[in-house]
Enzyme design. Sequence first.
Site, PDB file in Angstrom:
ATOM      1  N   GLU A  74       1.144  -7.462  -6.340  1.00  0.00           N
ATOM      2  CA  GLU A  74       0.325  -8.372  -7.145  1.00  0.00           C
ATOM      3  C   GLU A  74       1.057  -9.659  -7.508  1.00  0.00           C
ATOM      4  OE1 GLU A  74      -1.544  -4.386  -7.484  1.00  0.00           O
ATOM      5  OE2 GLU A  74       0.524  -5.107  -7.711  1.00  0.00           O
ATOM      6  N   HIS A 127      -6.928   1.892 -15.160  1.00  0.00           N
ATOM      7  CA  HIS A 127      -8.050   1.337 -14.414  1.00  0.00           C
ATOM      8  C   HIS A 127      -9.173   0.861 -15.332  1.00  0.00           C
ATOM      9  CE1 HIS A 127      -5.907   3.401 -11.259  1.00  0.00           C
ATOM     10  NE2 HIS A 127      -6.749   3.009 -10.340  1.00  0.00           N
TER      11      HIS A 127
END
Length: 697
Positions: free
Chosen positions: A431, A500
């Site tokens: 990321e 999440h």
Amino acid sequence: MTTTASFHIGYTQYLGPDGEPVQPLPAFAREPEALISLYRAMVLTRAFDTKAVALQRTGKLGTFASSVGQEAIGVGIASAMQAEDVLFPSYRDHAAQLLRGVTMTESLLYWGGDERGSDFSGPRLDFPNCVPIGTQVCHAAGAAYAFKLRGEPRVAVTIFGDGSTSKGDFYEAMNMAGVWQAPLVLVINNNQWAISVPRSTQSAAQTLAQKAIAAGIDGLQVDGNDVIALHQVMHAALAKARRGDGPTLIEALSYRLGDHTTADDATRYRDSEVIQKQWEREPLLRLRTYLMKIKVWDTARDEELGKACHAQVEEAVQAYLAVPPPDTSAMFEHLYETLPPALREQREGAQRFAPIAGNGNGGNGRNGGPAMADLNMIDALNHALAYELEHDPAVVLLGEDIGVNGGVFRATAGLQARFGAQRVLDTPLAEAGIAGTAVGMAAMGLRPVVEIQFSGFLYPAIDHVLNHASRLRHRTRGRLACPLVIRAPCGAGIHAPEHHSENPEALFAHIPGLRVVTPSSPARAYGLLLAAIRDPDPVIFFEPTRLYRLFRQAVEDNGEALPLDTCFTLRDGSDVTLVSWGGAVQDAQASADLLAQEGVMAEVIDVATLKPIDMSTILASVAKTGRCVIVHEGSRTGGIGAEIAANIAERGLYSLLAPVQRVTGYDVVVPLYRLESQYMPGVQRIVAAVRQALEAS
């Protein structure tokens, strides 16, 4: 410091795919009972895995990461470890955890959405499942240094996937461990896939083990389907670390025979013929074949073992299903050693509201409500991305699994086939690297649209977002700009695993130079994403996962953008103003419907752009109604709701007939799915807050 690294990448295998020895077996493997013990552990893991997938398919378990085909790695590693060593696993290392003493019931609790599943029985120091990719490697290096500092004959062991080797955490931790000569063993489970991205797309290196060379430590490869080789190599690496001779990086070559998780469909990106050939190399078949050849095992014993493992798994499943749901207060436990007064107050408030059916949640995020019109939110986002790719050659998409797989939620489905791999880029699993390269792209005239798989995975990228994307225009006095969009699914309500369901909206709204946008319907998702891509400044675009497939709406694919920095008034009212955004807008609208039955007319405002906020629309509404209830899913302290309330106090205080009320998530870690509905601001809490505002005036 001179190290003893050989800079040679060896390869170890004892049993070939056909179960025949390819070299003399090590001493431990000449004892049939030792091999049978390893085989039993692998069979039990396979039985557990199979049952866990079945439980998820029937709604009795959340998203589950199967380890089918990789059992030899966990069993080989754990069987070589000593009790005082510490394991730092990924989320796929059930075999190692079971052999280390984690019960199947504990594991099922975790995957069943209950934090109590990480509260391992017994005094073990093993870390729980690590969901952020590769970060456990750093933790293991730190633990290893602690062992060395205290002169303890202990070793830290960490297991991670091939995709993790694209992360800075991996390189940095390995480098530090090499400098410190720490007692650490790093094991790459190279199962050839990081979700849909093949190993070849992660690294151009001939082997992943050779990455050890730069850190000055030993690196080697082992057949990850050969549990004998795994145990032997691991035993040697542990002994080396215990002697004080430093770390070892082991690349175990395996294959992921199943899907990435139960939320994945690997048939979208893998060849079935390749999978069938890999089944011929799998570890259970290999060792069973050898045991039968040396006549210490037979079909009858194998069937008996299968039945015994099945019974053991079923017993654990029944124990798991019998565990009562956690109390609402459980989400507040263990956050601090002593719970602060403000959190004690929140805990007491949470206990007043029992969970109610529906609660505004959107199911599991993949099987939404019935089709009402044309597009759901995922479709709308896909159409907006396609429109910009077609009409602006500067637009490029990049992210993990966004190509053939179409992203984890399928927002980019079909776009790579339509616009090519140079416009829709599958990236390595990194990321920070994705965000950093996007900054460079944007500064040089492209309009990159980054997909981060879940908002909880944004944190590794924050360095580039905060220190570069948000400041580039200011730092260069306007000479360079950063027209960058980062899309990230956010929020709870889809029964997702840990990390999440984050809501980091306030964190990013606090950063000068960014816009932060979140849609609450398909039409606004389409129009706001178009506007974000066309905006000359960086935009963080949070997409509520529970709305992805919750409902459909007529959306005209005409390329018409909606305005940013503007609130949308969704419903007129005269008694109270409900201010909300993202997924919570659906709760606010449902509350307004319920209040209308009582004669209370609520005005509903969708903030949409969280930075900068259109306060003029909110203040005008509050001037009309005299009351305001702010609803958001993110945690309470320092949330966007506090900013809006402060603005009302500063600029609209005399319009108020009652104090501003906030209905928010609590100041706790977003709980796993057994408690997520009680964390979220549902209709019951919103209506109670409105009644309180009405009674106070």
